[in-house]
Motif scaffolding. Structure first.
Motif, PDB file in Angstrom:
ATOM      1  N   ASP A 174      70.748  49.789  25.396  1.00 26.89           N
ATOM      2  CA  ASP A 174      71.924  49.154  24.806  1.00 26.89           C
ATOM      3  C   ASP A 174      71.558  48.802  23.376  1.00 26.89           C
ATOM      4  N   GLU A 175      72.559  48.387  22.611  1.00 27.24           N
ATOM      5  CA  GLU A 175      72.264  48.008  21.244  1.00 27.24           C
ATOM      6  C   GLU A 175      73.140  46.868  20.776  1.00 27.24           C
ATOM      7  N   THR A 176      72.597  46.128  19.830  1.00 26.99           N
ATOM      8  CA  THR A 176      73.356  45.133  19.087  1.00 26.99           C
ATOM      9  C   THR A 176      73.396  45.643  17.652  1.00 26.99           C
ATOM     10  N   GLU A 177      73.897  44.853  16.756  1.00 27.57           N
ATOM     11  CA  GLU A 177      73.964  45.287  15.361  1.00 27.57           C
ATOM     12  C   GLU A 177      72.580  45.543  14.777  1.00 27.57           C
ATOM     13  N   ASN A 178      71.587  44.741  15.177  1.00 27.29           N
ATOM     14  CA  ASN A 178      70.259  44.813  14.564  1.00 27.29           C
ATOM     15  C   ASN A 178      69.136  45.254  15.494  1.00 27.29           C
ATOM     16  N   GLN A 179      69.438  45.399  16.799  1.00 30.80           N
ATOM     17  CA  GLN A 179      68.359  45.689  17.747  1.00 30.80           C
ATOM     18  C   GLN A 179      68.776  46.707  18.798  1.00 30.80           C
ATOM     19  N   TRP A 180      67.755  47.395  19.308  1.00 28.65           N
ATOM     20  CA  TRP A 180      67.893  48.212  20.500  1.00 28.65           C
ATOM     21  C   TRP A 180      67.441  47.352  21.668  1.00 28.65           C
ATOM     22  N   ALA A 181      68.189  47.362  22.748  1.00 28.76           N
ATOM     23  CA  ALA A 181      67.810  46.607  23.945  1.00 28.76           C
ATOM     24  C   ALA A 181      67.435  47.616  25.022  1.00 28.76           C
ATOM     25  N   VAL A 182      66.174  47.591  25.428  1.00 27.93           N
ATOM     26  CA  VAL A 182      65.650  48.548  26.397  1.00 27.93           C
ATOM     27  C   VAL A 182      65.309  47.808  27.684  1.00 27.93           C
ATOM     28  N   ALA A 183      65.899  48.252  28.780  1.00 29.87           N
ATOM     29  CA  ALA A 183      65.577  47.700  30.095  1.00 29.87           C
ATOM     30  C   ALA A 183      64.884  48.782  30.907  1.00 29.87           C
ATOM     31  N   LEU A 184      63.735  48.456  31.469  1.00 28.78           N
ATOM     32  CA  LEU A 184      62.984  49.382  32.303  1.00 28.78           C
ATOM     33  C   LEU A 184      63.065  48.930  33.749  1.00 28.78           C
ATOM     34  N   ASP A 185      63.320  49.867  34.670  1.00 29.50           N
ATOM     35  CA  ASP A 185      63.309  49.511  36.090  1.00 29.50           C
ATOM     36  C   ASP A 185      61.924  49.031  36.512  1.00 29.50           C
ATOM     37  N   ASP A 186      60.892  49.744  36.057  1.00 35.95           N
ATOM     38  CA  ASP A 186      59.512  49.328  36.302  1.00 35.95           C
ATOM     39  C   ASP A 186      59.031  48.627  35.045  1.00 35.95           C
ATOM     40  N   ASP A 187      59.027  47.312  35.078  1.00 33.44           N
ATOM     41  CA  ASP A 187      58.669  46.532  33.890  1.00 33.44           C
ATOM     42  C   ASP A 187      57.189  46.150  33.913  1.00 33.44           C
ATOM     43  N   SER A 188      56.372  46.975  34.562  1.00 29.24           N
ATOM     44  CA  SER A 188      54.948  46.682  34.686  1.00 29.24           C
ATOM     45  C   SER A 188      54.231  46.848  33.353  1.00 29.24           C
ATOM     46  N   TYR A 189      53.002  46.363  33.312  1.00 27.74           N
ATOM     47  CA  TYR A 189      52.195  46.499  32.102  1.00 27.74           C
ATOM     48  C   TYR A 189      52.005  47.971  31.741  1.00 27.74           C
ATOM     49  N   SER A 190      51.759  48.828  32.730  1.00 26.01           N
ATOM     50  CA  SER A 190      51.512  50.245  32.436  1.00 26.01           C
ATOM     51  C   SER A 190      52.761  50.930  31.886  1.00 26.01           C
ATOM     52  N   ALA A 191      53.934  50.585  32.391  1.00 22.11           N
ATOM     53  CA  ALA A 191      55.175  51.166  31.863  1.00 22.11           C
ATOM     54  C   ALA A 191      55.429  50.684  30.443  1.00 22.11           C
ATOM     55  N   GLN A 192      55.181  49.407  30.176  1.00 23.84           N
ATOM     56  CA  GLN A 192      55.342  48.857  28.834  1.00 23.84           C
ATOM     57  C   GLN A 192      54.337  49.498  27.863  1.00 23.84           C
TER      58      GLN A 192
END
Length: 90
Positions: free
Chosen positions: A30-48
């Motif tokens: 998703d996005e706002t005017e100034n940022q990209w918003a990224v949601a990960l299903d697997d929010d683990s350290y390795s995915a990040q």
């Protein structure tokens, strides 16, 4: 949710990184005017960590692409001219 500054990361960089991240985890952008918003299903350290690696990789590719654009374009133009010349001689 991870927020990325649009001034630092172009849409191309973010989307390329996320497409390559697809085998690791599903994602939503998703996005706002100034940022990209990224949601990960697997929010683990390795995915990040993998997302960070891919973002850095594509950011570097984008910078190199900008710096070499003139040279790459000149090479392509020279090749096309050479082909056209050979075809006109035939």
């Amino acid at each position: 949710m991870r927020y990325l500054d649009k001034e630092r990361y172009s849409e191309w960089v973010v989307r390329q990184a996320l497409y390559w991240l697809t085998p690791t985890t599903r994602w939503r952008l998703d996005e706002t005017e100034n940022q990209w918003a990224v949601a990960l299903d697997d929010d683990s350290y390795s995915a990040q960590a993998e997302l960070d690696r891919l973002l850095n990789d594509f950011l570097l590719r984008e910078r190199i692409g900008r710096r070499t654009e003139t040279t790459r374009s000149a090479i392509a133009d020279a090749v096309i001219r050479s082909i056209q010349q050979r075809l006109s001689e035939s």
